[in-house]
Design a protein around this motif. Sequence first.
Motif, PDB file in Angstrom:
ATOM      1  N   VAL A  31      72.096 108.543  35.831  1.00 11.01           N
ATOM      2  CA  VAL A  31      73.283 108.506  36.689  1.00 11.01           C
ATOM      3  C   VAL A  31      74.235 107.472  36.102  1.00 11.01           C
ATOM      4  O   VAL A  31      73.976 106.263  36.148  1.00 11.01           O
ATOM      5  CB  VAL A  31      72.910 108.148  38.143  1.00 11.01           C
ATOM      6  N   ARG A  32      75.331 107.938  35.551  1.00 13.84           N
ATOM      7  CA  ARG A  32      76.246 107.053  34.826  1.00 13.84           C
ATOM      8  C   ARG A  32      76.865 105.994  35.731  1.00 13.84           C
ATOM      9  O   ARG A  32      77.070 104.854  35.317  1.00 13.84           O
ATOM     10  CB  ARG A  32      77.350 107.890  34.174  1.00 13.84           C
ATOM     11  N   THR A  33      77.180 106.354  36.971  1.00 12.71           N
ATOM     12  CA  THR A  33      77.906 105.424  37.841  1.00 12.71           C
ATOM     13  C   THR A  33      77.042 104.250  38.293  1.00 12.71           C
ATOM     14  O   THR A  33      77.556 103.166  38.581  1.00 12.71           O
ATOM     15  CB  THR A  33      78.425 106.169  39.086  1.00 12.71           C
ATOM     16  N   THR A  34      75.730 104.457  38.370  1.00  9.67           N
ATOM     17  CA  THR A  34      74.841 103.366  38.805  1.00  9.67           C
ATOM     18  C   THR A  34      74.045 102.771  37.659  1.00  9.67           C
ATOM     19  O   THR A  34      73.437 101.710  37.801  1.00  9.67           O
ATOM     20  CB  THR A  34      73.847 103.868  39.874  1.00  9.67           C
ATOM     21  N   GLY A  35      74.030 103.459  36.501  1.00  6.29           N
ATOM     22  CA  GLY A  35      73.325 102.938  35.341  1.00  6.29           C
ATOM     23  C   GLY A  35      71.815 103.034  35.441  1.00  6.29           C
ATOM     24  O   GLY A  35      71.101 102.279  34.765  1.00  6.29           O
ATOM     25  N   VAL A  36      71.294 103.963  36.262  1.00  6.73           N
ATOM     26  CA  VAL A  36      69.849 104.093  36.424  1.00  6.73           C
ATOM     27  C   VAL A  36      69.396 105.489  36.019  1.00  6.73           C
ATOM     28  O   VAL A  36      70.190 106.421  35.920  1.00  6.73           O
ATOM     29  CB  VAL A  36      69.404 103.815  37.878  1.00  6.73           C
ATOM     30  N   ALA A  40      63.132 113.728  39.541  1.00  2.54           N
ATOM     31  CA  ALA A  40      63.872 114.786  40.236  1.00  2.54           C
ATOM     32  C   ALA A  40      63.849 114.644  41.754  1.00  2.54           C
ATOM     33  O   ALA A  40      64.777 115.083  42.428  1.00  2.54           O
ATOM     34  CB  ALA A  40      63.322 116.153  39.829  1.00  2.54           C
ATOM     35  N   SER A  41      62.814 114.038  42.311  1.00  2.00           N
ATOM     36  CA  SER A  41      62.699 113.969  43.765  1.00  2.00           C
ATOM     37  C   SER A  41      63.358 112.733  44.364  1.00  2.00           C
ATOM     38  O   SER A  41      63.228 112.489  45.562  1.00  2.00           O
ATOM     39  CB  SER A  41      61.223 113.989  44.176  1.00  2.00           C
ATOM     40  N   CYS A  42      64.059 111.957  43.563  1.00  2.00           N
ATOM     41  CA  CYS A  42      64.696 110.739  44.073  1.00  2.00           C
ATOM     42  C   CYS A  42      65.659 111.078  45.217  1.00  2.00           C
ATOM     43  O   CYS A  42      66.292 112.133  45.239  1.00  2.00           O
ATOM     44  CB  CYS A  42      65.438 110.035  42.956  1.00  2.00           C
ATOM     45  N   GLY A  43      65.769 110.162  46.148  1.00  2.00           N
ATOM     46  CA  GLY A  43      66.617 110.397  47.313  1.00  2.00           C
ATOM     47  C   GLY A  43      68.100 110.227  47.048  1.00  2.00           C
ATOM     48  O   GLY A  43      68.920 110.518  47.920  1.00  2.00           O
ATOM     49  N   GLY A  44      68.480 109.763  45.874  1.00  2.00           N
ATOM     50  CA  GLY A  44      69.897 109.600  45.565  1.00  2.00           C
ATOM     51  C   GLY A  44      70.625 110.938  45.483  1.00  2.00           C
ATOM     52  O   GLY A  44      70.014 111.973  45.205  1.00  2.00           O
ATOM     53  N   ALA A  62      67.157 104.408  25.988  1.00  2.00           N
ATOM     54  CA  ALA A  62      67.965 104.310  24.764  1.00  2.00           C
ATOM     55  C   ALA A  62      69.440 104.550  25.057  1.00  2.00           C
ATOM     56  O   ALA A  62      70.319 104.060  24.316  1.00  2.00           O
ATOM     57  CB  ALA A  62      67.461 105.311  23.727  1.00  2.00           C
ATOM     58  N   ALA A  63      69.711 105.264  26.144  1.00  2.00           N
ATOM     59  CA  ALA A  63      71.098 105.507  26.543  1.00  2.00           C
ATOM     60  C   ALA A  63      71.660 104.359  27.373  1.00  2.00           C
ATOM     61  O   ALA A  63      72.785 104.443  27.874  1.00  2.00           O
ATOM     62  CB  ALA A  63      71.191 106.811  27.336  1.00  2.00           C
ATOM     63  N   GLY A  64      70.890 103.289  27.511  1.00  2.00           N
ATOM     64  CA  GLY A  64      71.364 102.109  28.222  1.00  2.00           C
ATOM     65  C   GLY A  64      71.088 102.111  29.702  1.00  2.00           C
ATOM     66  O   GLY A  64      71.639 101.289  30.437  1.00  2.00           O
ATOM     67  N   LEU A  65      70.225 103.009  30.177  1.00  2.00           N
ATOM     68  CA  LEU A  65      69.924 103.105  31.599  1.00  2.00           C
ATOM     69  C   LEU A  65      68.671 102.304  31.947  1.00  2.00           C
ATOM     70  O   LEU A  65      67.798 102.084  31.109  1.00  2.00           O
ATOM     71  CB  LEU A  65      69.724 104.564  31.995  1.00  2.00           C
ATOM     72  N   ARG A  66      68.586 101.876  33.195  1.00  2.00           N
ATOM     73  CA  ARG A  66      67.404 101.158  33.688  1.00  2.00           C
ATOM     74  C   ARG A  66      66.717 101.994  34.762  1.00  2.00           C
ATOM     75  O   ARG A  66      67.322 102.901  35.349  1.00  2.00           O
ATOM     76  CB  ARG A  66      67.801  99.791  34.253  1.00  2.00           C
ATOM     77  N   ALA A  67      65.455 101.669  35.018  1.00  2.30           N
ATOM     78  CA  ALA A  67      64.667 102.446  35.985  1.00  2.30           C
ATOM     79  C   ALA A  67      65.188 102.256  37.401  1.00  2.30           C
ATOM     80  O   ALA A  67      65.500 101.135  37.818  1.00  2.30           O
ATOM     81  CB  ALA A  67      63.205 102.035  35.913  1.00  2.30           C
ATOM     82  N   CYS A  68      65.277 103.337  38.144  1.00  2.00           N
ATOM     83  CA  CYS A  68      65.679 103.300  39.554  1.00  2.00           C
ATOM     84  C   CYS A  68      64.621 102.567  40.376  1.00  2.00           C
ATOM     85  O   CYS A  68      63.419 102.829  40.235  1.00  2.00           O
ATOM     86  CB  CYS A  68      65.847 104.728  40.064  1.00  2.00           C
ATOM     87  N   LYS A  72      61.172 104.736  41.256  1.00  2.69           N
ATOM     88  CA  LYS A  72      60.227 104.131  40.313  1.00  2.69           C
ATOM     89  C   LYS A  72      59.796 105.118  39.225  1.00  2.69           C
ATOM     90  O   LYS A  72      58.613 105.473  39.096  1.00  2.69           O
ATOM     91  CB  LYS A  72      59.013 103.588  41.060  1.00  2.69           C
ATOM     92  N   PRO A  73      60.717 105.556  38.391  1.00  4.42           N
ATOM     93  CA  PRO A  73      60.380 106.571  37.381  1.00  4.42           C
ATOM     94  C   PRO A  73      59.449 106.075  36.283  1.00  4.42           C
ATOM     95  O   PRO A  73      58.909 106.883  35.522  1.00  4.42           O
ATOM     96  CB  PRO A  73      61.758 106.938  36.795  1.00  4.42           C
ATOM     97  N   ASP A  74      59.228 104.763  36.184  1.00  2.00           N
ATOM     98  CA  ASP A  74      58.339 104.242  35.148  1.00  2.00           C
ATOM     99  C   ASP A  74      56.868 104.290  35.544  1.00  2.00           C
ATOM    100  O   ASP A  74      55.993 103.980  34.730  1.00  2.00           O
ATOM    101  CB  ASP A  74      58.724 102.802  34.788  1.00  2.00           C
ATOM    102  N   LEU A  75      56.577 104.654  36.787  1.00  2.77           N
ATOM    103  CA  LEU A  75      55.185 104.805  37.181  1.00  2.77           C
ATOM    104  C   LEU A  75      54.560 105.993  36.449  1.00  2.77           C
ATOM    105  O   LEU A  75      55.203 107.014  36.229  1.00  2.77           O
ATOM    106  CB  LEU A  75      55.078 105.046  38.690  1.00  2.77           C
ATOM    107  N   ASN A  76      53.299 105.832  36.073  1.00  4.78           N
ATOM    108  CA  ASN A  76      52.569 106.950  35.500  1.00  4.78           C
ATOM    109  C   ASN A  76      52.069 107.837  36.635  1.00  4.78           C
ATOM    110  O   ASN A  76      51.212 107.443  37.414  1.00  4.78           O
ATOM    111  CB  ASN A  76      51.402 106.450  34.652  1.00  4.78           C
TER     112      ASN A  76
END
Length: 241
Positions: A31-36, A40-44, A62-68, A72-76
Motif C-alpha cells: 500500500v503506497r500511501t501507508t508504506g506497508v 490478503a485478509s488484512c482489514g485495511g 525491497a520496494a521500501g515497504l514495512r510489515a503491517c 502481521k505478514p511476517d508471521l510464518n
Amino acid sequence: MIAATYPNDDARWDAMRAKDRAAEGVFYIGVRTTGVYCVASCGGRPLRQNVAFYATREDARAAGLRACLRCKPDLNRETLRWAVGETSLGLALVARSEAGLRLLTLGDDAEALRHDLEKRFEHARIVSDPEGLAADLKAVADLVDHPGQALDLPIDAQGTELQKAVWAALREIPAGRTASYADIARAIGQPTAARAVAQACGANPLAVITPCHRVVRADGGLSGYRWGVERKRALLAREPA
C-alpha cells in the motif's frame, strides 16, 4: 512467480476484497500511501490505485515497504485445510494441519462454523478442501452415529498443558460412562481444579473425538455443552451401556 491460483492483479485484487484466507502467504499487498505490505485478509481498505502486488515478503521489503502491524505478514503461517459435511446431528466442520485433525466442531450453519474456524486460527492460511477431506468427514459422521467406537485418524489438538491433560483424561472415559469435573480434576492430579477442568472442556477443539459430552454435574445431571445440550444427550444415548 505468484501462484497460478491468482494469475493476475485483478484476481489478486478480488482475493483482497474478499479477504480470502486461502491467499495468505501466496502473495503480498503493498500500500503506497501507508508504506506497508499486508496479507490478503488484512482489514485495511486501500484504494486500487494505491496498491501493488508482490510475490514474496522480500520483494515487498525491497520496494521500501514495512510489515503491517495489523495483519502481521511476517508471521510464518501454517496451512489448515477444512471442509463441512452432514452428520445425523447437524453439520460438522473439520480442519486438518499437516500433523492431523486440529478442529472438529458441530453446528447448524456452515457460515457460522467457518467464521468460528477463522476466529480460532486468525494467523493461519485457511484452505477449503472438501474433496481432500471427504474421508475425514465420513469418519466423523460415522463417529457421531457411533460415538463409542475408536477413530483411526491422527489428531493435532493445540492447547495449554492443563488443557491437554484434561483432554487426555476425557479420552480415557469409557464409552457409556460419565465423569464429573471433580473426577477429571482428580484424574489429572489437581483435585482443586474443577473450575479449570470445566473451562478446558469448554475449549475442547475436537467434539466427540475428545468426549467432553461424557462430563456431567456432580449430581449426574447434564451440564452445558459447547455444541448444544440436545447433541450431548443424543451422543450419550448412542453409547453402549
